[in-house]
Design a protein around this motif. Structure first.
Motif, mmCIF file in Angstrom:
data_model
loop_
_atom_site.group_PDB
_atom_site.id
_atom_site.type_symbol
_atom_site.label_atom_id
_atom_site.label_comp_id
_atom_site.label_asym_id
_atom_site.label_seq_id
_atom_site.Cartn_x
_atom_site.Cartn_y
_atom_site.Cartn_z
ATOM 1 N N LYS A 1 0.826 -1.207 0.000
ATOM 2 C CA LYS A 1 0.000 0.000 0.000
ATOM 3 C C LYS A 1 0.860 1.257 0.000
ATOM 4 N N VAL A 2 1.935 1.256 0.780
ATOM 5 C CA VAL A 2 2.838 2.415 0.806
ATOM 6 C C VAL A 2 3.468 2.602 -0.574
ATOM 7 N N TRP A 3 3.938 1.507 -1.195
ATOM 8 C CA TRP A 3 4.551 1.582 -2.508
ATOM 9 C C TRP A 3 3.577 2.154 -3.537
ATOM 10 N N LYS A 4 2.322 1.670 -3.528
ATOM 11 C CA LYS A 4 1.326 2.182 -4.474
ATOM 12 C C LYS A 4 1.057 3.655 -4.247
ATOM 13 N N SER A 5 1.029 4.069 -2.984
ATOM 14 C CA SER A 5 0.815 5.487 -2.675
ATOM 15 C C SER A 5 1.978 6.329 -3.172
ATOM 16 N N LEU A 6 3.189 5.838 -3.004
ATOM 17 C CA LEU A 6 4.377 6.557 -3.478
ATOM 18 C C LEU A 6 4.376 6.681 -4.995
ATOM 19 N N LEU A 7 3.974 5.620 -5.684
ATOM 20 C CA LEU A 7 3.928 5.665 -7.148
ATOM 21 C C LEU A 7 2.943 6.712 -7.638
ATOM 22 N N LYS A 8 1.854 6.908 -6.901
ATOM 23 C CA LYS A 8 0.849 7.902 -7.289
ATOM 24 C C LYS A 8 1.372 9.333 -7.183
ATOM 25 N N ILE A 9 2.246 9.584 -6.219
ATOM 26 C CA ILE A 9 2.700 10.964 -6.008
ATOM 27 C C ILE A 9 4.043 11.270 -6.666
ATOM 28 N N MET A 10 4.740 10.240 -7.122
ATOM 29 C CA MET A 10 6.037 10.448 -7.765
ATOM 30 C C MET A 10 5.835 10.877 -9.216
ATOM 31 N N PRO A 11 6.653 11.841 -9.680
ATOM 32 C CA PRO A 11 6.531 12.242 -11.084
ATOM 33 C C PRO A 11 6.959 11.110 -12.013
ATOM 34 N N ALA A 12 6.317 11.018 -13.147
ATOM 35 C CA ALA A 12 6.611 9.930 -14.095
ATOM 36 C C ALA A 12 7.917 10.146 -14.827
#
Length: 175
Positions: free
Chosen positions: A164-175
């Motif tokens: 869940k933390v990893w998915k949350s980080l992926l959402k806020i990290m620039p592509a």
């Protein structure tokens, strides 16, 4: 009980409730308190000194993870009735040891325990004592609580949390 000796952990009321429980129970249960004194423990010390059944309360101090698992696994139940709790890891430890739980009906504890616990008002010594009596005498209820705990504990794991933390980080990290 597992936790630090802090006022929010409500140990003084738990010990008073245990005294009432022992007066009303024919079983010879002990209250095992696992943890360390932190600070502001005067109320706990004063309460303990006045108890009728203080000889039936065992203070273990801090235990290694192995000893904690052994002790909890041998327990009749967990009595964890803090006034406030951010999460409540002892609830998950009890679920993993297949023991029934008595806990507070406040803060995060109902969300964590779900249907795997008996709930009480942590400010009401009689209500806590009544919950202890239920743990000691209602074997069918205990079986149901343990069964619910087996289901509930699957919702909590470090792997699930990390994902869940990893998915949350992926959402806020620039592509």
């Amino acid at each position: 009980f597992v936790g630090s000796f802090h006022p929010r952990k409500n140990l003084a009321r738990l010990m008073k409730a245990f005294d009432i429980f022992r007066d009303n129970s024919t079983d010879h249960h002990k209250l095992v308190i696992v943890g360390e004194k932190m600070f502001m423990t005067g109320d706990i010390d004063k309460t303990y000194a006045r108890l009728k059944h203080k000889g039936e309360i065992v203070f273990t101090g801090r235990l290694s993870p192995e000893k904690l698992s052994e002790g909890m696994g041998a327990a009749s139940g967990l009595t964890f009735v803090p006034l406030f709790e951010g999460f409540g890891i002892p609830l998950l430890e009890a679920m993993n040891c297949d023991i029934p739980i008595l806990t507070s009906n406040t803060t995060s504890l109902p969300e964590i325990a779900g249907k795997s616990a008996i709930y009480c008002d942590p400010t009401d010594i009689q209500d806590i004592s009544k919950g202890m009596l239920s743990l000691a005498t209602q074997s069918e209820l205990n079986k149901a609580l343990v069964s619910e705990g087996r289901i509930r504990r699957t919702s909590f794991s470090w792997d699930i949390t990390a994902e869940k933390v990893w998915k949350s980080l992926l959402k806020i990290m620039p592509a």
